[in-house]
Design an enzyme around this catalytic site. Structure first.
Site, PDB file in Angstrom:
ATOM      1  CG  ASN A   9      -1.767   1.219   1.347  1.00 39.28           C
ATOM      2  OD1 ASN A   9      -1.895   1.982   0.373  1.00 39.28           O
ATOM      3  ND2 ASN A   9      -2.364   1.441   2.498  1.00 39.28           N
ATOM      4  CD1 TRP A  10       3.559   0.931  -2.586  1.00 41.32           C
ATOM      5  CD2 TRP A  10       3.507   1.774  -4.667  1.00 41.32           C
ATOM      6  NE1 TRP A  10       4.244   0.057  -3.411  1.00 41.32           N
ATOM      7  CE2 TRP A  10       4.229   0.551  -4.699  1.00 41.32           C
ATOM      8  CE3 TRP A  10       3.338   2.471  -5.858  1.00 41.32           C
ATOM      9  CZ2 TRP A  10       4.782   0.031  -5.873  1.00 41.32           C
ATOM     10  CZ3 TRP A  10       3.886   1.950  -7.035  1.00 41.32           C
ATOM     11  CH2 TRP A  10       4.603   0.748  -7.039  1.00 41.32           C
ATOM     12  CE  LYS A  11       0.130   3.317   4.802  1.00 36.16           C
ATOM     13  NZ  LYS A  11      -0.109   3.421   6.207  1.00 36.16           N
ATOM     14  CG  HIS A  94      -6.179   1.824   5.102  1.00 39.28           C
ATOM     15  ND1 HIS A  94      -5.689   2.691   6.053  1.00 39.28           N
ATOM     16  CD2 HIS A  94      -5.178   0.948   4.834  1.00 39.28           C
ATOM     17  CE1 HIS A  94      -4.430   2.345   6.340  1.00 39.28           C
ATOM     18  NE2 HIS A  94      -4.097   1.302   5.614  1.00 39.28           N
ATOM     19  CD  GLU A  96      -3.118   5.278   6.770  1.00 41.85           C
ATOM     20  OE1 GLU A  96      -3.135   5.368   5.528  1.00 41.85           O
ATOM     21  OE2 GLU A  96      -2.174   4.757   7.392  1.00 41.85           O
ATOM     22  CD  GLU A 166      -4.076  -2.697   7.377  1.00 41.86           C
ATOM     23  OE1 GLU A 166      -2.943  -2.908   6.962  1.00 41.86           O
ATOM     24  OE2 GLU A 166      -4.730  -1.679   7.107  1.00 41.86           O
ATOM     25  N   GLY A 172       1.851   2.118  10.802  1.00 40.60           N
ATOM     26  CA  GLY A 172       2.762   3.249  10.658  1.00 40.60           C
ATOM     27  C   GLY A 172       3.449   3.654  11.952  1.00 40.60           C
ATOM     28  CB  SER A 212       4.637  -1.844  11.985  1.00 41.13           C
ATOM     29  OG  SER A 212       4.206  -0.511  12.206  1.00 41.13           O
ATOM     30  N   GLY A 233       2.493  -1.230   4.407  1.00 45.76           N
ATOM     31  CA  GLY A 233       2.567   0.185   4.066  1.00 45.76           C
ATOM     32  C   GLY A 233       4.003   0.629   3.862  1.00 45.76           C
ATOM     33  N   GLY A 234       4.594   1.217   4.890  1.00 42.47           N
ATOM     34  CA  GLY A 234       5.927   1.819   4.803  1.00 42.47           C
ATOM     35  C   GLY A 234       6.976   0.945   4.118  1.00 42.47           C
TER      36      GLY A 234
END
Ligand code: PEP
Length: 257
Positions: A9-11, A94, A96, A166, A172, A212, A233-234
């Site tokens: 997930n490149w957000k 998600h 976010e 999640e 994150g 994470s 993600g990251g």
């Protein structure tokens, strides 16, 4: 056997040229048949990434959608548009989006249904915040999110969904759930699906872990029996870290045979 699904997930990151470059690196390092690999760029980079991934098995995914197919909904992107852009999956609900953009279980349900109707697989995200985990409410919270998202569904539709567990406190933050914590909630989700839609649906649905996940902790999480992949993600913004996670999934699957 469920095929593990590793998603990057490149957000809200990467301009087109950078997204294309990362996609080329992922294609070189992660194109495997043993597990399914997908990447989720921003809308504006979908076309460039699609082109970069051509000739590989790596799938293109959008980070969100709107439930109406077309009309006067300025700024929105619909499921048929995502199919047209080459997407196979779409992330729905998600944390976010729940936290910053007012996503609710009801909107999650509408979006997931719209995705399925257009032939997209929704990756439906659920998870508790830290205060809820500390108050031992995790299972109740996740159960309520599933109840809200799957209201009025048939087993045939439910079987086509991917669920991402999640824990919000792990997204994150560099703080991941332990493999045992992840397994416990994944097993609960599978039981919930089996109870609601029947054992074959519970057995078939893939449940990813997200929060994470990185090159160092992926293996122990992916070795859990009910963890069928990761939503990353990251660490997905670095091709070598993402490739290590994909390799961990391949190894975990081989060990389970
Ligand atoms: C995510 O984007 O869903 C996620 C889990 O992010 P991170 O891996 O950075 O925690």
């Amino acid at each position: 056997m469920r095929k593990p699904l590793i998603a990057g997930n490149w957000k809200l990151n990467l301009l087109q040229a950078d997204a294309e470059a990362l996609a080329r690196q992922v294609k070189a390092a992660c194109d495997t048949d043993a597990v399914e690999v997908i990447v989720c760029p921003t809308y504006t980079a979908l076309a460039a990434v699609r082109q970069a991934l051509e000739g590989s098995r790596i799938g293109l995914v959008a980070q969100d959608l709107y439930w109406e197919a077309s009309g006067a909904f300025t700024g929105e992107v619909s499921a048929p548009m995502l199919v047209d852009a080459g997407c196979r999956y779409v992330i729905v609900g998600h944390s976010e989006r729940r936290q910053h953009f007012g996503e609710t279980d009801e909107t999650v349900q509408r979006k997931a249904k719209a995705a399925l109707a257009a032939g997209l697989t929704p990756i439906l995200c659920v998870g508790e915040v830290l205060a809820q985990r500390d108050a031992n409410q995790t299972v109740g919270v996740v159960g309520a999110q599933l109840e809200g998202a799957f209201g009025g569904w048939t087993g045939a539709d439910a079987q086509r969904v991917v669920i991402a567990y999640e824990p919000v406190w792990a997204i994150g933050t560099g703080r991941n759930a332990t493999p045992e914590q992840a397994q416990e909630v994944h097993a609960f989700i599978r039981q919930w699906l089996a109870k609601r839609f029947g054992a074959p649906v519970g057995e078939a649905v893939r449940i990813q872990y997200g929060g994470s996940v990185n090159a160092g902790n992926a293996a122990s999480l992916l070795q859990q029996p009910d963890v069928d992949g990761a939503l990353v993600g990251g660490a997905s913004l670095k091709a070598d870290a993402f490739a290590t996670i994909v390799k961990a999934a391949v190894d975990a699957k081989a060990a389970m045979r």
